[in-house]
Design an enzyme around this catalytic site. Structure first.
Site, mmCIF file in Angstrom:
data_model
loop_
_atom_site.group_PDB
_atom_site.id
_atom_site.type_symbol
_atom_site.label_atom_id
_atom_site.label_comp_id
_atom_site.label_asym_id
_atom_site.label_seq_id
_atom_site.Cartn_x
_atom_site.Cartn_y
_atom_site.Cartn_z
ATOM 1 C CG ASP A 157 66.756 27.579 49.054
ATOM 2 O OD1 ASP A 157 66.654 28.291 50.088
ATOM 3 O OD2 ASP A 157 67.853 27.278 48.544
ATOM 4 C CD GLU A 165 68.877 28.301 41.562
ATOM 5 O OE1 GLU A 165 68.155 27.614 42.319
ATOM 6 O OE2 GLU A 165 69.803 29.013 41.986
ATOM 7 C CE1 TYR A 193 64.995 28.951 45.343
ATOM 8 C CE2 TYR A 193 65.103 27.258 43.648
ATOM 9 C CZ TYR A 193 65.736 28.086 44.547
ATOM 10 O OH TYR A 193 67.103 28.091 44.635
#
Length: 396
Positions: free
Chosen positions: A177, A76, A159
């Site tokens: 995102d 990520e 996020y």
């Protein structure tokens, strides 16, 4: 923010999760609806279709093999501002060198940055290093499962915390995102930029409400996968989209007009002169300050060219201001052009020699400087434009 759904939009009076919604109205320019734009029935259908689509269309990605929290976390962070095809080689190299959180925590920052070289946004790598140390200290080397503990780690925001929590641990946390923003801008026909007004709050709220309980891992990945492979920025493949029948902008034929673009800031041109200072077969490099642009990376000394100043004069001035060294430019090596997010650089590179033998440098704009052989460049992390210059030096 204006949002509405197509297809099965409820009429006024229909109940949606305890609220009412209004029939869509248009005046030729604006389209209006309530903040609850789709019914429970549509949400249920979208969930089912997306989960089925993802099961049959998901890409084979290394962190999906077991969903180990450490691997999900690294993936990520690497994927921020970076496409999958670009980051995959970096991910494999990283996992080979740092198979555990402990390996990251015990590594030197220099090695961390070198392994990250080319991915850009180097603060991400520094934060991984800091977070790994925190995980060792506070969580005994085990990546935390609690959302608040994840969010508290350096470099992790809403996020990333939601992504790791939902993908690694299957917790019902939303993720938003750029892919999800684009999908929702089209699906709900947001007629203002996704970052404007109450659009962010709306998108996050809907992303959370649409998660099927207990299935956050596949659902959140399905959304991101849809944005990465089907609902593309410039050429959306609406004919292959599993949820196009509920997409408002698709129904109206305005998919390519969504998301609404923000007015772009101008790209600032920057003229820079740098010097490759040769002395007894070695070259002088310096390490950037820990704050500011590209902190902690190594570079060839130099700086911005002032108005009315020649590149050669700028270089000689910068060497003295930064290192108290007097140098002479010998010849031009190359002119390198490189674009960053908000500016583009024209880098004038020269080979240089000391004007006086035996000078000692004094650091004013760096934390360290050293003489290295050209063959040792590979051991140091340089900014992208400097790496282009290195290729020229080695060819010469």
């Amino acid at each position: 923010m204006t949002a509405f759904s197509s297809g099965t939009v409820a009429s006024s009076g229909d109940k949606m999760r305890g609220r009412t919604t209004n029939t869509i109205k248009t005046d030729g320019k604006k389209r209006y609806s309530s903040d609850k734009p789709i019914s429970e029935e549509v949400i249920a259908s979208v969930r089912t279709v997306l989960l089925q689509w993802f099961e049959g269309n998901q890409r084979t990605l290394p962190w999906r093999n077991g969903y180990h929290p450490y691997e999900v976390w690294i993936s990520e962070i690497m994927l921020q501002q970076t496409q999958v095809k670009t980051m995959l080689p970096y991910f494999h190299r990283w996992m080979k060198r740092f198979p555990t959180v402990r390996d990251v925590a015990e590594a030197r920052e220099e090695e961390i940055l070198k392994l990250w070289e080319g991915l850009g946004y180097y603060s991400r790598a520094k934060n991984i290093h800091r977070a790994a140390a925190e995980i060792m200290k506070t969580h005994g080397g085990t990546f935390p499962e609690n959302y608040a503990d994840i969010l508290a780690l350096p470099g992790i925001g809403r996020y990333t915390a939601g992504a790791v929590s939902s993908i690694a641990f299957n917790r019902d946390r939303p993720v938003v995102d750029g892919n999800v923003e684009r999908i929702f801008a089209r699906f709900f026909n947001l007629d203002t930029p996704v970052k404007d007004g109450d659009n962010p709050a709306f998108i996050w709220r809907m992303a959370g409400e649409m998660i099927p309980e207990g299935h956050a891992r596949p659902f959140n990945q399905a959304l991101m996968e849809l944005g990465a492979t089907i609902c593309l920025p410039r050429k959306p493949a609406c004919g292959k989209c599993p949820v196009s029948s509920w997409c408002a902008s698709h129904r109206l034929g305005i998919t390519k007009e969504r998301p609404v673009a923000r007015k772009r800031k101008g790209i600032v041109p920057v003229e820079v002169a740098v010097g490759v200072l040769f002395h007894e077969g070695k070259v002088l490099i310096q390490k950037r300050l820990p704050s500011g642009l590209m902190p902690g990376l190594w570079e060839f000394p130099g700086g911005k060219i002032l108005p009315g100043e020649s590149p050669e004069a700028a270089l000689e001035r910068e060497f003295y201001e930064e290192l108290e060294l007097r140098v002479r430019c010998r010849e031009s090596l190359t002119l390198i052009r490189h674009s960053y997010t908000s500016f583009k650089v024209a880098l004038h590179a020269f080979s240089c020699e000391p004007a006086f033998p035996g000078q000692a440098f004094v650091l004013h704009s760096a934390v360290e400087a050293r003489w290295v052989e050209p063959g040792e460049f590979k051991d140091y992390a340089f900014p992208a434009a400097n790496r282009k210059l290195i290729r020229t030096i080695l060819q010469e």
